[in-house]
Design a protein around this motif. Structure first.
Motif, PDB file in Angstrom:
ATOM      1  N   TYR A  63      23.308  35.986  88.308  1.00 16.94           N
ATOM      2  CA  TYR A  63      22.971  35.418  86.993  1.00 16.94           C
ATOM      3  C   TYR A  63      23.170  36.477  85.927  1.00 16.94           C
ATOM      4  O   TYR A  63      22.699  37.601  86.073  1.00 16.94           O
ATOM      5  N   ILE A  64      23.856  36.078  84.864  1.00 20.79           N
ATOM      6  CA  ILE A  64      24.080  36.995  83.750  1.00 20.79           C
ATOM      7  C   ILE A  64      23.587  36.296  82.492  1.00 20.79           C
ATOM      8  O   ILE A  64      23.731  35.081  82.372  1.00 20.79           O
TER       9      ILE A  64
ATOM     10  N   ALA B 145      14.546  27.280  85.572  1.00 20.52           N
ATOM     11  CA  ALA B 145      14.546  26.184  86.558  1.00 20.52           C
ATOM     12  C   ALA B 145      15.838  26.200  87.383  1.00 20.52           C
ATOM     13  O   ALA B 145      15.842  25.826  88.556  1.00 20.52           O
ATOM     14  N   LEU B 146      16.917  26.675  86.762  1.00 23.54           N
ATOM     15  CA  LEU B 146      18.204  26.742  87.464  1.00 23.54           C
ATOM     16  C   LEU B 146      18.170  27.785  88.579  1.00 23.54           C
ATOM     17  O   LEU B 146      18.667  27.555  89.673  1.00 23.54           O
ATOM     18  N   GLU B 147      17.562  28.948  88.258  1.00 23.34           N
ATOM     19  CA  GLU B 147      17.487  30.012  89.269  1.00 23.34           C
ATOM     20  C   GLU B 147      16.595  29.551  90.424  1.00 23.34           C
ATOM     21  O   GLU B 147      16.921  29.765  91.593  1.00 23.34           O
ATOM     22  N   ASP B 148      15.485  28.897  90.083  1.00 26.70           N
ATOM     23  CA  ASP B 148      14.568  28.417  91.136  1.00 26.70           C
ATOM     24  C   ASP B 148      15.250  27.373  92.014  1.00 26.70           C
ATOM     25  O   ASP B 148      15.001  27.302  93.206  1.00 26.70           O
TER      26      ASP B 148
ATOM     27  N   CYS C  41      31.117  37.223  79.232  1.00 22.11           N
ATOM     28  CA  CYS C  41      29.900  37.897  79.719  1.00 22.11           C
ATOM     29  C   CYS C  41      29.984  38.212  81.217  1.00 22.11           C
ATOM     30  O   CYS C  41      29.305  39.105  81.713  1.00 22.11           O
ATOM     31  N   ALA C  42      30.836  37.488  81.951  1.00 23.43           N
ATOM     32  CA  ALA C  42      30.939  37.688  83.408  1.00 23.43           C
ATOM     33  C   ALA C  42      32.006  38.714  83.784  1.00 23.43           C
ATOM     34  O   ALA C  42      32.295  38.912  84.963  1.00 23.43           O
ATOM     35  N   ARG C  43      32.606  39.390  82.792  1.00 23.48           N
ATOM     36  CA  ARG C  43      33.805  40.207  83.056  1.00 23.48           C
ATOM     37  C   ARG C  43      33.614  41.273  84.137  1.00 23.48           C
ATOM     38  O   ARG C  43      34.496  41.503  84.945  1.00 23.48           O
TER      39      ARG C  43
END
Ligand code: UTP
Length: 298
Positions: free
Chosen positions: A103-104, A64-67, A118-120
């Motif tokens: 998005y990761i 839902a966040l991506e949408d 995780c975003a490194r």
């Protein structure tokens, strides 16, 4: 020369268990204060601070966040047909430039430090901001913009800090720093995650806004689980100090609401509703009617 902060990480991979059953299918960050989801407040704050790259660390069940940040051509066409220009403008605040958002996945909720780590690869060798969307801050000048301005003077790492009463220290990362100074920037000597009441090195608690140097990612590379069996971001920042690097607390101007808790979320809802001119009159009348009734029932 210090580099400009243009990237922000939004760790949104937590389980949000305090809001079950709602968070079984609705991400916490999509819950709304009046009519805007928590994530919209976070994005607006990042944009106001000059952020142009938005990195979400998500998990299963967060589609839902991506949408939410996708374009909505049908809705847009309908609003245009009906000449609803104001709603069109509102809709467009949710749009992102192509390539500006990434998005990761964090495959397991192993803590905030792990989520940031995780975003490194997308962060590379640049300073970056971290925004926790469940900390919503009402301020004349948005909190991250205040911090970016202060960071331009200090460099190093910077964490948003606010005073908390002694009985609350066990809920926060606490700074070892002089909290009594007038300057909003306070140099930090150390950090302790969730110290028991009476054992905290100061009354300055870290809340969900950070500006971090890429060294923190290297520390997170080898981080071991800290308090609560999770990889703590605070521990990695504390390690920066041990390694002789500068860390500042920043006592921001504004009111912070902990929207990760039910009481905080409700307080934010009331406060943001009262701040809306179109709702203020009706809503404050309702509150002044209901509060005496609730008090009498106590
Ligand atoms: P919280 O401590 O509020 O945890 O995380 P939570 O899972 O969201 O909520 P509760 O406690 O179960 O109700 C603070 C922030 O860190 C992110 C969360 O999404 C939130 O933005 N986080 C936490 C992660 O991204 N990954 C994690 O492993 C832990």
């Amino acid at each position: 020369m210090k580099r400009k902060v243009t990237k922000a990480v939004f760790p949104v991979a937590g389980l949000g268990t305090r809001f079950l059953p709602a968070t079984k299918s609705v991400p916490k960050e999509i819950m709304t204060l009046v009519d805007r989801p928590l994530i919209q407040y976070a994005i607006d704050e990042a944009r106001a601070a000059g952020i142009t790259e938005f990195i979400f660390v998500t998990s299963r069940g967060k589609s839902a966040l991506e949408d939410y940040f996708d374009n909505a051509p049908e809705l847009e066409a309908e609003l245009r047909r009906k000449n609803k220009t104001e709603l069109m403008d509102t809709l467009k605040t949710t749009y992102m430039d192509s390539g500006a958002i990434a998005y990761i996945r964090q495959h397991r909720p192993m803590g905030l430090g792990h989520a940031v780590w995780c975003a490194r690869r997308l962060i590379g060798n640049e300073p970056f901001a971290v925004i926790l969307p469940d900390d919503v801050i009402a301020a004349d000048k948005p909190c991250l913009a205040q911090m970016v301005e202060a960071y331009e003077e200090t460099g190093g790492c910077m964490v948003a800090a606010m005073r908390v009463p002694d009985e609350m220290t066990s809920s926060y990362g606490i700074l070892d720093a002089d909290s009594g100074t007038v300057d909003r920037k306070v140099q930090v000597r150390g950090m302790v995650e969730k110290p028991a009441s009476g054992e905290a090195p100061s009354d300055l608690a870290v809340i969900g806004r950070y500006i971090l140097t890429p060294d923190v990612m290297n520390t997170l590379d080898s981080a071991k689980a800290g308090a609560g069996g999770e990889v703590q971001l605070t521990d990695a920042i504390a390690e920066e100090i041990v390694n002789g690097r500068l860390v500042h607390g920043f006592r921001f101007e504004g009111e912070r609401f902990d929207c990760g808790s039910k009481a905080g979320f409700l307080q934010a809802t009331v406060s943001f509703a009262l701040a809306r001119p179109e709702l203020n009159e009706e809503f404050s009348r309702f509150l002044s009617d209901i509060v005496p009734v609730a008090r009498a029932a106590e």
